[in-house]
Design a protein around this motif. Structure first.
Motif, mmCIF file in Angstrom:
data_model
loop_
_atom_site.group_PDB
_atom_site.id
_atom_site.type_symbol
_atom_site.label_atom_id
_atom_site.label_comp_id
_atom_site.label_asym_id
_atom_site.label_seq_id
_atom_site.Cartn_x
_atom_site.Cartn_y
_atom_site.Cartn_z
ATOM 1 N N ALA A 32 0.830 -1.200 0.000
ATOM 2 C CA ALA A 32 0.000 0.000 0.000
ATOM 3 C C ALA A 32 0.864 1.250 0.000
ATOM 4 O O ALA A 32 2.000 1.243 0.460
ATOM 5 N N GLY A 33 0.356 2.370 -0.534
ATOM 6 C CA GLY A 33 0.982 3.663 -0.428
ATOM 7 C C GLY A 33 1.942 3.999 -1.538
ATOM 8 O O GLY A 33 2.570 5.058 -1.504
ATOM 9 N N VAL A 34 2.171 3.130 -2.532
ATOM 10 C CA VAL A 34 3.088 3.437 -3.639
ATOM 11 C C VAL A 34 2.359 4.313 -4.639
ATOM 12 O O VAL A 34 1.299 3.956 -5.128
ATOM 13 N N SER A 35 2.927 5.466 -4.960
ATOM 14 C CA SER A 35 2.276 6.411 -5.875
ATOM 15 C C SER A 35 2.246 5.858 -7.286
ATOM 16 O O SER A 35 3.133 5.118 -7.710
ATOM 17 N N ALA A 36 1.214 6.230 -8.031
ATOM 18 C CA ALA A 36 1.097 5.829 -9.438
ATOM 19 C C ALA A 36 1.573 6.949 -10.361
ATOM 20 O O ALA A 36 1.180 7.011 -11.520
ATOM 21 N N ARG A 37 2.429 7.883 -9.837
ATOM 22 C CA ARG A 37 2.966 8.970 -10.655
ATOM 23 C C ARG A 37 4.492 8.984 -10.548
ATOM 24 O O ARG A 37 5.067 8.536 -9.551
ATOM 25 N N LEU A 38 5.141 9.519 -11.599
ATOM 26 C CA LEU A 38 6.599 9.661 -11.623
ATOM 27 C C LEU A 38 6.951 11.134 -11.405
ATOM 28 O O LEU A 38 6.413 12.013 -12.087
ATOM 29 N N SER A 39 7.861 11.389 -10.450
ATOM 30 C CA SER A 39 8.356 12.757 -10.255
ATOM 31 C C SER A 39 9.393 13.058 -11.343
ATOM 32 O O SER A 39 10.353 12.302 -11.534
ATOM 33 N N TYR A 40 9.194 14.159 -12.052
ATOM 34 C CA TYR A 40 10.050 14.476 -13.212
ATOM 35 C C TYR A 40 10.424 15.952 -13.179
ATOM 36 O O TYR A 40 9.589 16.814 -12.890
ATOM 37 N N GLN A 41 11.719 16.248 -13.466
ATOM 38 C CA GLN A 41 12.197 17.632 -13.502
ATOM 39 C C GLN A 41 12.968 17.872 -14.789
ATOM 40 O O GLN A 41 13.733 17.012 -15.239
ATOM 41 N N GLY A 42 12.713 19.043 -15.404
ATOM 42 C CA GLY A 42 13.411 19.374 -16.651
ATOM 43 C C GLY A 42 13.752 20.853 -16.726
ATOM 44 O O GLY A 42 13.360 21.645 -15.867
ATOM 45 N N ARG A 43 14.525 21.237 -17.775
ATOM 46 C CA ARG A 43 14.904 22.646 -17.981
ATOM 47 C C ARG A 43 14.567 23.014 -19.416
ATOM 48 O O ARG A 43 14.937 22.320 -20.358
ATOM 49 N N LEU A 44 13.864 24.168 -19.588
ATOM 50 C CA LEU A 44 13.356 24.572 -20.894
ATOM 51 C C LEU A 44 13.960 25.932 -21.255
ATOM 52 O O LEU A 44 13.878 26.895 -20.478
ATOM 53 N N THR A 45 14.602 25.979 -22.442
ATOM 54 C CA THR A 45 15.205 27.229 -22.937
ATOM 55 C C THR A 45 14.715 27.488 -24.340
ATOM 56 O O THR A 45 14.147 26.609 -24.998
ATOM 57 N N ASP A 46 14.966 28.731 -24.828
ATOM 58 C CA ASP A 46 14.639 28.992 -26.228
ATOM 59 C C ASP A 46 15.780 28.497 -27.097
ATOM 60 O O ASP A 46 16.762 27.929 -26.601
ATOM 61 N N ASN A 47 15.693 28.741 -28.413
ATOM 62 C CA ASN A 47 16.703 28.174 -29.303
ATOM 63 C C ASN A 47 18.041 28.890 -29.188
ATOM 64 O O ASN A 47 19.032 28.469 -29.801
ATOM 65 N N ASN A 48 18.082 29.970 -28.393
ATOM 66 C CA ASN A 48 19.360 30.650 -28.140
ATOM 67 C C ASN A 48 19.962 30.202 -26.818
ATOM 68 O O ASN A 48 21.021 30.708 -26.421
ATOM 69 N N GLY A 49 19.280 29.301 -26.125
ATOM 70 C CA GLY A 49 19.787 28.809 -24.858
ATOM 71 C C GLY A 49 19.376 29.625 -23.670
ATOM 72 O O GLY A 49 19.826 29.354 -22.550
ATOM 73 N N SER A 50 18.494 30.633 -23.877
ATOM 74 C CA SER A 50 18.044 31.464 -22.755
ATOM 75 C C SER A 50 16.895 30.749 -22.039
ATOM 76 O O SER A 50 15.968 30.237 -22.692
ATOM 77 N N PRO A 51 16.957 30.702 -20.676
ATOM 78 C CA PRO A 51 15.884 30.019 -19.932
ATOM 79 C C PRO A 51 14.556 30.755 -20.074
ATOM 80 O O PRO A 51 14.520 31.972 -20.135
ATOM 81 N N LEU A 52 13.459 30.003 -20.138
ATOM 82 C CA LEU A 52 12.116 30.535 -20.310
ATOM 83 C C LEU A 52 11.392 30.570 -18.959
ATOM 84 O O LEU A 52 11.650 29.733 -18.066
ATOM 85 N N SER A 53 10.494 31.525 -18.848
ATOM 86 C CA SER A 53 9.639 31.616 -17.649
ATOM 87 C C SER A 53 8.219 31.938 -18.091
ATOM 88 O O SER A 53 7.983 32.987 -18.706
ATOM 89 N N ASN A 54 7.250 31.058 -17.801
ATOM 90 C CA ASN A 54 5.841 31.248 -18.147
ATOM 91 C C ASN A 54 5.094 29.962 -17.783
ATOM 92 O O ASN A 54 5.667 29.035 -17.205
ATOM 93 N N THR A 55 3.817 29.944 -18.116
ATOM 94 C CA THR A 55 3.036 28.711 -17.930
ATOM 95 C C THR A 55 2.866 28.045 -19.295
ATOM 96 O O THR A 55 2.315 28.659 -20.227
ATOM 97 N N TYR A 56 3.372 26.827 -19.421
ATOM 98 C CA TYR A 56 3.337 26.124 -20.697
ATOM 99 C C TYR A 56 2.515 24.827 -20.551
ATOM 100 O O TYR A 56 2.452 24.217 -19.472
#
Length: 681
Positions: A32-56
């Motif tokens: 009992a108690g095992v989650s059915a979801r995977l915790s995932y982390q990523g990094r999103l930049t534009d095509n110039n390598g600049s980090p993005l900030s917004n809701t996607y």
């Protein structure tokens, strides 16, 4: 060109989560108690390598190849997840929108995570762009330990000493089924000791239970019903006992002969009843006695019209039906029955010999059949004329019709003779006798006249005059008595001693009715006996029976006056007034101050009858009215039910009726009352 650059970042939690899900979803579902979801982390930049900030809007899916290949999850189009990206970094629970609960990570190798991002932030109204390359879903080194659930050993308890507790599963594959081939090395399941075991894989075949020390497989522990199912329809339970006893749920038998029947020969024993002669039937031997086969045998088939008869001792056979107009008779030996056909003519036989009707023509009303002529045959003797008598002919051999002549001998008939008294001629009709009566004495003389009335002892009435229409009653050898007709419609009735003229009794079993022919009354502000509702029972002890039904219906028209609760009382007594005891009181809900018209209908059934407190009435009533929810009540229709206490229903001249109480200030007018008592003796 892609608008996004994508850098995968997996935390340690994410890696462990992936691997735990790969095991628990399919094989360790009891944890009992095992989650059915995977915790995932990523990094999103534009095509110039600049980090993005917004809701996607981001969608996730799993494929079996880094590019191209087949999508493994989800089955349809992935559901978008609204994800906040801050300085290029975002965290997402994969499986939140499309459940991973049913996905088996062990079913496919390798597996790749496919990520899609919508080109328009917030609204997600743009196009979807796949981030490449797809990221491989891998395990960490310690997560590989979970592999030992398949092929390794899982230890439960300390396994020390003779009482050690071990659970060992060897090479159990998900495709293994009972009776199928083993997918791995031989394996065993140990429990409680090192000697008793259940072999799982033997000779490369998945086996059922074996090696138990008990005589049979016993499941114990649950206090409520449990169902245990075998893996397939051909599965069996193996035992080490030669025959499982009835007390253990078996039969106690090891062999059978075709046709044997099992029956309970004791409280915990089954025995075989051996089959016997064809046609025997199974019958009861009596309460607590074993069943037995019949001594009598029956045929296996029978056609419509066949008859059963005893063709031999204890043998019943089917006698095939005969043909039209045949009759059933015994055979020549008087042993068996058979069908026979009439012979000699189409006329019916009058006795055991064949006698043919020799008189031509159709039989007419009044004809008789006699045995005539020297060689007797059944002959139709046509009917005679008016006043003829049936007599023997002059030779005294055949029957004829004859006419009697006054003053002489009947023609071809037996003579009326007198030889000892000169008062009569030798041959004379009775009509020539003098006034009086004829009396045959000990000798042959005849008394020709009598001055006084003929006494009863001599066949008379002993009376010289009779009252017209009176009925004569016998009175031994003395003069008779007489019964006058009495009132019109009277019947001559016996009282057990003599006969009397009395009114006919009430028709047995017919319903009794009563009704009002005028308006019974007005007002009903107090309890009032309802005219036309009463049924009088002169002899209720014999008239009433259980199931007798009383039905009463009457109408009501009310003014705006009166808002009390109406009460209908079913009464039973000898008064026919409100002084009779109420057996059922039916009380309806209160009226309102409005004019209205309605119908009250009452049913009452005698559940039981009798003296003392034996009788019980079951009552029910219904009120319907036109004003719907005002006037006679606040309900469109209302039903009331009541059961009486026990009472004496046998008192002579009892009256069953009803009283009506419209309540204080009520101004009711009743114009129609109908009452009926039915299902009586």
């Amino acid at each position: 060109m892609s608008r996004f650059n994508f850098l995968k970042i997996f935390s340690l939690v994410a890696l462990v989560g992936i691997l735990v899900m790969g095991i628990s979803v399919e094989k360790v579902s009891a944890v009992a108690g095992v989650s059915a979801r995977l915790s995932y982390q990523g990094r999103l930049t534009d095509n110039n390598g600049s980090p993005l900030s917004n809701t996607y809007c981001i969608r996730y899916s799993i494929y079996d190849a880094q590019s191209g290949g087949t999508k493994l999850w989800p089955a349809g189009t992935p559901t978008a997840t609204s994800t906040i990206v801050s300085n290029g970094v975002f965290n997402a629970p994969i499986g939140e929108m499309d459940s991973l609960a049913g996905y088996d990570f062990s079913a496919s190798t390798p597996e790749y995570l496919n990520v899609e991002v919508n080109t328009t932030p917030v609204s997600c109204g743009g196009t979807w762009e796949n981030l490449s390359p797809r990221q491989s879903i891998d395990a960490t080194a310690y997560a590989r330990v979970a592999y030992s659930v398949y092929g390794g050993d899982v230890q439960v308890g300390d396994a020390g000493g003779t009482s050690g507790k071990l659970l060992k599963l060897a090479w159990k594959n998900t495709s293994d089924t009972l009776g199928g081939a083993c997918s791995g090395p031989q394996g065993s399941l140990w429990f409680n000791s090192f000697s008793n075991f259940t072999r799982i894989c033997n000779n490369n075949i998945i086996k059922s239970l074996s090696g138990l020390t008990n005589d049979f497989f016993d499941v114990s522990g649950p206090t409520t019903a449990r169902t245990f199912a075998f893996p397939d329809a051909n599965a069996t339970v193996l035992t080490s006992n030669t025959a499982v006893t009835a007390a253990q749920g078996g039969t106690g038998q090891t062999t059978y002969t075709i046709g044997d029947l099992l029956y309970a020969s004791g409280a915990s024993a089954l025995s075989k009843l051996i089959d016997v002669t064809a046609g025997s039937y199974l019958r009861s031997g009596g309460a607590g006695v074993a069943p037995v086969w019949s001594t009598v045998t029956l045929p296996n088939t029978a056609a419509t019209g066949d008859l059963l008869y005893a063709s031999a001792t204890n043998v019943l056979s089917a006698l095939t039906k005969g043909t039209a107009n045949q009759f059933l008779r015994m055979d020549g030996t008087g042993t068996n029955v058979l069908w026979s056909t009439f012979t000699g003519s189409s006329n019916a036989l009058l006795d055991g010999s064949t006698h043919t009707d020799t008189t031509a023509g159709t039989v007419a009303r009044g004809d008789i059949i006699t045995g005539q002529t020297t060689t007797p045959k059944w002959t139709r003797l046509a009917k005679g004329t008016a006043n003829q008598v049936l007599s023997m002919d002059g030779t005294g051999t055949d029957v004829v019709w004859a006419t009697v002549s006054a003053g002489g001998a009947p023609t071809t008939a037996t003579y009326i003779t007198q030889t000892a008294d000169a008062t009569l001629s030798a041959e004379q009709a009775l009509s020539a006798l003098a006034t009086g009566y004829m009396k045959v004495t000990t000798g042959t003389g005849v008394v020709t006249s009598q001055a006084t009335p003929i006494p009863v002892a001599d066949g008379g009435t002993g009376a010289s005059t009779l009252t017209a229409n009176n009925v004569i009653l016998g009175n031994g050898t003395t003069a008779p008595t007489f019964v006058a007709p009495g009132t019109s419609g009277n019947l001559l009735q016996s009282n057990g001693t003599t006969w009397t003229s009395a009114a006919p009794p009430a028709a047995s079993g017919l319903p009794k009715y009563n009704q009002s022919v005028t308006t019974p009354a007005a007002g009903f502000a107090a309890d009032t006996y309802l005219v036309g509702s009463s049924i009088t029972l002169a002899t209720p002890a014999t008239t009433l029976k259980a199931g007798a039904r009383y039905h009463l219906i009457f109408d009501v028209s009310k003014t705006a006056a009166g808002t009390a609760t109406p009460i209908i009382n079913i009464r039973y007594g000898t008064l026919g007034t409100t002084g009779d005891a109420s057996k059922c009181a039916l009380t309806w809900t209160a009226q309102t101050a409005a004019t209205d018209t309605g119908i009250f209908e009452i049913w009452a059934t005698f559940r039981t009858i009798g003296s003392g407190t034996t009788a019980v009435l079951q009552c029910a009533g219904q009120r319907t009215h036109g004003a719907s929810v005002t006037g006679l009540g606040t309900l469109v229709g209302e039903t009331k039910v009541a059961t009486s206490a026990g009472f004496d229903s046998t008192v002579a001249n009892s009256i069953l009726g009803a009283s009506v109480n419209g309540g204080t200030s009520a101004v009711w007018t009743i114009t129609l009352v109908q009452a009926m008592l039915e299902n009586i003796n």
